[in-house]
Design an enzyme around this catalytic site. Structure first.
Site, PDB file in Angstrom:
ATOM      1  N   HIS A 103       1.377  -1.512   0.088  1.00 50.86           N
ATOM      2  CA  HIS A 103      -0.048   0.002   0.230  1.00 50.86           C
ATOM      3  C   HIS A 103       0.692   1.466   0.048  1.00 50.86           C
ATOM      4  O   HIS A 103       1.318   1.177   0.655  1.00 50.86           O
ATOM      5  CB  HIS A 103      -0.882   0.065   1.401  1.00 50.86           C
ATOM      6  CG  HIS A 103      -1.931  -0.876   0.905  1.00 50.86           C
ATOM      7  ND1 HIS A 103      -2.187  -1.887   2.392  1.00 50.86           N
ATOM      8  CD2 HIS A 103      -2.938  -1.177   0.671  1.00 50.86           C
ATOM      9  CE1 HIS A 103      -3.177  -2.528   1.621  1.00 50.86           C
ATOM     10  NE2 HIS A 103      -3.449  -2.516   0.967  1.00 50.86           N
ATOM     11  N   ILE A 141       3.849   1.957   4.510  1.00 50.23           N
ATOM     12  CA  ILE A 141       2.332   1.741   5.856  1.00 50.23           C
ATOM     13  C   ILE A 141       2.671   0.574   6.109  1.00 50.23           C
ATOM     14  O   ILE A 141       2.020  -0.120   7.185  1.00 50.23           O
ATOM     15  CB  ILE A 141       0.951   2.301   5.210  1.00 50.23           C
ATOM     16  CG1 ILE A 141       1.042   2.976   4.305  1.00 50.23           C
ATOM     17  CG2 ILE A 141       0.429   1.866   6.834  1.00 50.23           C
ATOM     18  CD1 ILE A 141       1.048   4.657   5.016  1.00 50.23           C
ATOM     19  N   TYR A 142       4.166   0.157   6.120  1.00 46.35           N
ATOM     20  CA  TYR A 142       4.163  -1.544   6.743  1.00 46.35           C
ATOM     21  C   TYR A 142       3.720  -2.746   5.688  1.00 46.35           C
ATOM     22  O   TYR A 142       3.738  -3.673   6.780  1.00 46.35           O
ATOM     23  CB  TYR A 142       3.881  -1.397   7.971  1.00 46.35           C
ATOM     24  CG  TYR A 142       4.957  -0.957   8.453  1.00 46.35           C
ATOM     25  CD1 TYR A 142       5.878  -0.227   9.445  1.00 46.35           C
ATOM     26  CD2 TYR A 142       4.006   0.959   8.877  1.00 46.35           C
ATOM     27  CE1 TYR A 142       6.642   0.488   9.813  1.00 46.35           C
ATOM     28  CE2 TYR A 142       4.936   2.012   9.558  1.00 46.35           C
ATOM     29  CZ  TYR A 142       5.651   1.627  10.541  1.00 46.35           C
ATOM     30  OH  TYR A 142       6.269   2.376  11.160  1.00 46.35           O
ATOM     31  N   HIS A 143       2.974  -2.456   4.510  1.00 46.84           N
ATOM     32  CA  HIS A 143       2.768  -3.612   4.132  1.00 46.84           C
ATOM     33  C   HIS A 143       2.305  -4.584   2.674  1.00 46.84           C
ATOM     34  O   HIS A 143       2.207  -5.084   2.676  1.00 46.84           O
ATOM     35  CB  HIS A 143       0.650  -3.136   3.640  1.00 46.84           C
ATOM     36  CG  HIS A 143       0.308  -1.840   5.276  1.00 46.84           C
ATOM     37  ND1 HIS A 143      -0.617  -1.136   4.946  1.00 46.84           N
ATOM     38  CD2 HIS A 143       0.261  -2.024   6.018  1.00 46.84           C
ATOM     39  CE1 HIS A 143      -1.034  -0.876   5.589  1.00 46.84           C
ATOM     40  NE2 HIS A 143      -0.167  -1.027   6.950  1.00 46.84           N
ATOM     41  N   PRO A 144       4.189  -5.068   3.126  1.00 42.96           N
ATOM     42  CA  PRO A 144       4.710  -5.642   1.754  1.00 42.96           C
ATOM     43  C   PRO A 144       3.965  -6.893   1.810  1.00 42.96           C
ATOM     44  O   PRO A 144       3.813  -7.241   3.193  1.00 42.96           O
ATOM     45  CB  PRO A 144       6.018  -5.424   2.075  1.00 42.96           C
ATOM     46  CG  PRO A 144       5.990  -5.390   3.159  1.00 42.96           C
ATOM     47  CD  PRO A 144       4.871  -4.610   3.694  1.00 42.96           C
TER      48      PRO A 144
END
Length: 695
Positions: free
Chosen positions: A351, A551-554
């Site tokens: 994201h 936003i830390y979402h890989p």
């Protein structure tokens, strides 16, 4: 114990004044003894780092993050199963407990401190055109570094997974696992059919809010969106954020799932243990053991049943490729023997958000770091579990909205808003710009003029990116950081969708309710976007590509899919294709990214994945371990010289079933080299063998 004594001494002296040694020593000792005994039985006491490891476990879980902590907890519920959890980093610290200090954990020793490769399409306002990608290198993983937001995603996300051939992953079936782990303490959700009570993971609102978040929610209603539970029946709408906090402090997966099991005799935890590869027997293609480095020594620990990779969407594919599982050409380039040609590291999604939309206000209602009295704020947090230090990393409001590119006939928004009562300027450049990796020239020109001014921000977030990135090996050295190509905005429609999201964010900020604060947009243009008319589509797209933020979402780098899917790495039961005894249970398996913050979905994946393992080993007659060494399944192996038989059925991506019967493995005592570690370039660590030693 000594630290406890010093702490209690300080508290007693500061509370009761300086008195003679004889008067305060007795209560000090009593207090210390009481604290020590309580700490020994406290279910929230810190887990123990096991130094005397067994040579063999039933299950080995690699990575203790949002997934691994859950898997280790659930598997060790069966007392006859011996479970080892391996974590590369240390335990949490006191700072990680404080929700508002999330940014101070990034770029610390608890963070892998990854960066994306330079880009010409995104991250243009970041140093060297590289975005920072924080990843937790700590017990609890990224649940220790993140902003604690509890967002499950949209029901259509999971129904879509099922439609791709992933049986059992539709929303109605995964909802059970969301509720299983949850202990929701928001009173207005107590009777909701969509929430759980009594789970291990505490979810609630922050006990402290600014008036700006109430205005944000009201502004949403003025635009026609409901104030709703975005984790309930419908997602489109505005709400005050829910987070994984407990009594005002962060509730990481380590605190929720590992601390309560610290004394289980069948559970071992090994911290500061960097896994270098999975040992796979080429003939039988069975994952046999895990190799890792701890305190300069190399260990190989065998797994009788399975190895579970829960190292996250970056480290899991890196570890698989180092072990010979991945794209053939790429592995051959690095001299790695190819055991299974799989699309590992592909399909990466994240994201991406647009940062920098800053709104100034005239009233002192925002979070301005220099305004707060440190002593008063700290005591409010410590003694009352209240105050600004309980904010979810600064984020107070969430919203899900539709752009013209989404189908409004179904409840599947394509943009998420994060609302915070602060902005890049709020800490006078002390931390936020460093965490973002923002260029000093951009900060000085745009945000320094309003340093420490009351402000707030909305960050639009692209929920379903069309672009796909990748993770690749930098080298065959397991201590070298991988190559991360986020590939943001490779599909031009991603940037255009985010521009439409920014337009909606501007309309939210212009709502009547914000006028009471004198709210207005800070209209200083970005230096590299001045050629465009301010707030035009071209300008907004330039800002999207300049202040691009993860936003830390890989996720998605070990895609889950049926046998006929050429992009799949694991099957719907999360087993790696072509390898027996190896599963992936973390964000890597997501076929497509969930619509919202990914911490809650990863915990759900772990809950379901653990149940899949239990179903296979307890109910499927083909999953059995028969021992010839005189020990039952409930007993640890006496030595590493053990022989056992395994019956398994392994699905391959072709129509036939490969049955392996009477596989015999003889484990031998091994001589393992001890490695010396020394710093390399760009934060890498090089490794060099210097001697050999029996373990």
């Amino acid at each position: 114990m000594v630290l406890n004594l010093l702490f209690i001494t300080t508290v007693i002296k500061s509370t009761f004044g300086v008195v003679t040694t004889g008067l305060w020593l007795i209560p000090l000792l009593l207090a210390a003894i009481t604290y020590y005994r309580y700490d020994a039985v406290d279910p929230e006491s810190r887990p123990l780092d096991q130094l005397n490891l067994w040579p063999e476990y039933d299950f080995i879980v690699v990575g203790s993050g949002s997934a691994g902590a859950v898997v280790a907890n659930r598997l060790s519920e069966l007392r006859k199963w011996k479970v080892l959890l391996i974590e590369a980093g240390p335990d949490e610290n006191e700072i990680s407990d404080v929700p508002s200090l999330a940014a101070y954990l990034q770029l610390s020793k608890l963070d892998w401190a990854y960066k994306t490769e330079p880009s010409t399409k995104a991250c243009l306002g970041m140093q060297n055109n590289r975005c920072n990608w924080p990843r937790g290198r700590v017990l609890g993983g990224s649940s220790v570094l993140n902003y604690m937001l509890y967002v499950r995603g949209n029901r259509h996300d999971y129904d879509h997974w099922a439609s791709l051939g992933n049986t059992g992953w539709d929303y109605d079936q995964v909802l059970h696992y969301f509720k299983k782990s949850e202990d929701n303490r928001n009173p207005y959700l107590a009777k909701s059919a969509y929430h759980g009570r009594g789970g291990l993971l505490t979810v609630q609102e922050s006990p402290w809010h600014t008036p700006l978040v109430a205005a944000f929610v009201e502004a949403g209603t003025q635009l026609g969106y409901d104030n709703r539970d975005i984790n309930g029946a419908q997602q489109a709408g505005f709400m005050i954020a829910q987070g994984t906090i407990r009594r005002g402090s962060r509730c990481s997966t380590a605190k929720a799932f590992l601390r309560p099991i610290r004394q289980r005799p069948n559970f071992h935890l090994s911290m500061n243990s960097h896994v270098t590869r999975i040992i796979i027997e080429p003939g039988t293609m069975r994952a046999q053991a895990v190799e890792f480095v701890k305190h300069g020594k190399v260990y190989r620990i065998a797994a009788r049943r399975e190895i579970i990779l829960s190292a996250g969407a970056i480290n899991t594919p890196q570890l698989m490729m180092l072990s010979g599982l991945g794209p053939r050409k790429h592995l051959e380039q690095h001299g790695i023997r190819v055991l299974q040609d799989l699309p590992v590291g592909e399909n990466m999604q994240d994201h991406v958000g647009m940062g920098g939309l800053t709104f100034l206000v005239d009233k002192p209602v925002a979070i301005v770091q220099d305004r707060f009295n440190p002593t008063a704020v700290t005591f409010q947090y410590v003694l009352r579990e209240r105050g600004p230090m309980t904010t979810l990393g600064g984020v107070e409001g969430l919203a899900f909205v539709h752009t013209p590119y989404s189908n409004r006939s179904i409840d599947w928004p394509d943009i998420q808003f994060h609302m915070a009562p602060a902005s890049i300027n709020s800490d006078n450049g002390a931390r936020v710009k460093k965490v973002m990796g923002l260029k000093e020239s951009v900060y000085q020109e745009v945000y320094h003029p309003i340093a420490n001014k009351d402000s707030w921000t909305i960050m639009p977030l692209l929920l379903r990116p069309r672009s796909r990135g990748s993770v690749r090996l930098r080298s065959a050295n397991p201590f070298h950081y991988p190559l991360i190509n986020a590939n943001y905005f490779d599909d031009p429609l991603d940037a255009k969708t985010l521009v439409e999201g920014a337009k909606i964010a501007l309309r939210v900020a212009e709502a009547e309710v914000f006028k009471q604060f004198g709210s207005r947009l800070w209209r200083k243009p970005l230096p590299n976007c001045k050629q465009h008319k301010f707030l035009s589509d071209a300008y907004l797209e330039c800002q999207v590509r300049t202040i691009s933020m993860t936003i830390y979402h890989p996720c998605g780098t070990a895609k889950m899919g049926p046998s006929w899917d050429p992009e799949a790495v694991v099957d719907p039961r999360l087993r790696v294709y072509g390898v027996r005894g190896l599963r992936v249970i973390d964000a890597s398996i997501m076929p497509t990214i969930s619509s919202g913050n990914t911490n809650a979905p990863v915990i759900m994946i772990a809950e379901k994945g653990a149940d899949l393992i239990k179903e296979d080993w307890l109910n499927n007659p083909e999953y059995k371990v028969k021992r010839q060494d005189g020990y039952s399944d409930s007993e640890p192996a006496a030595s590493s010289n053990t022989t056992f038989y395994t019956w398994l059925t392994v699905s391959r991506r072709f129509s036939t079933q490969l049955k392996v019967v009477d596989e015999v493995r003889q484990s031998e005592q091994m001589v393992i080299p001890v490695y010396t570690l020394y710093p390399g370039k760009e934060g890498h660590t090089n490794v060099c063998c210097v001697q050999a030693q029996d373990i």
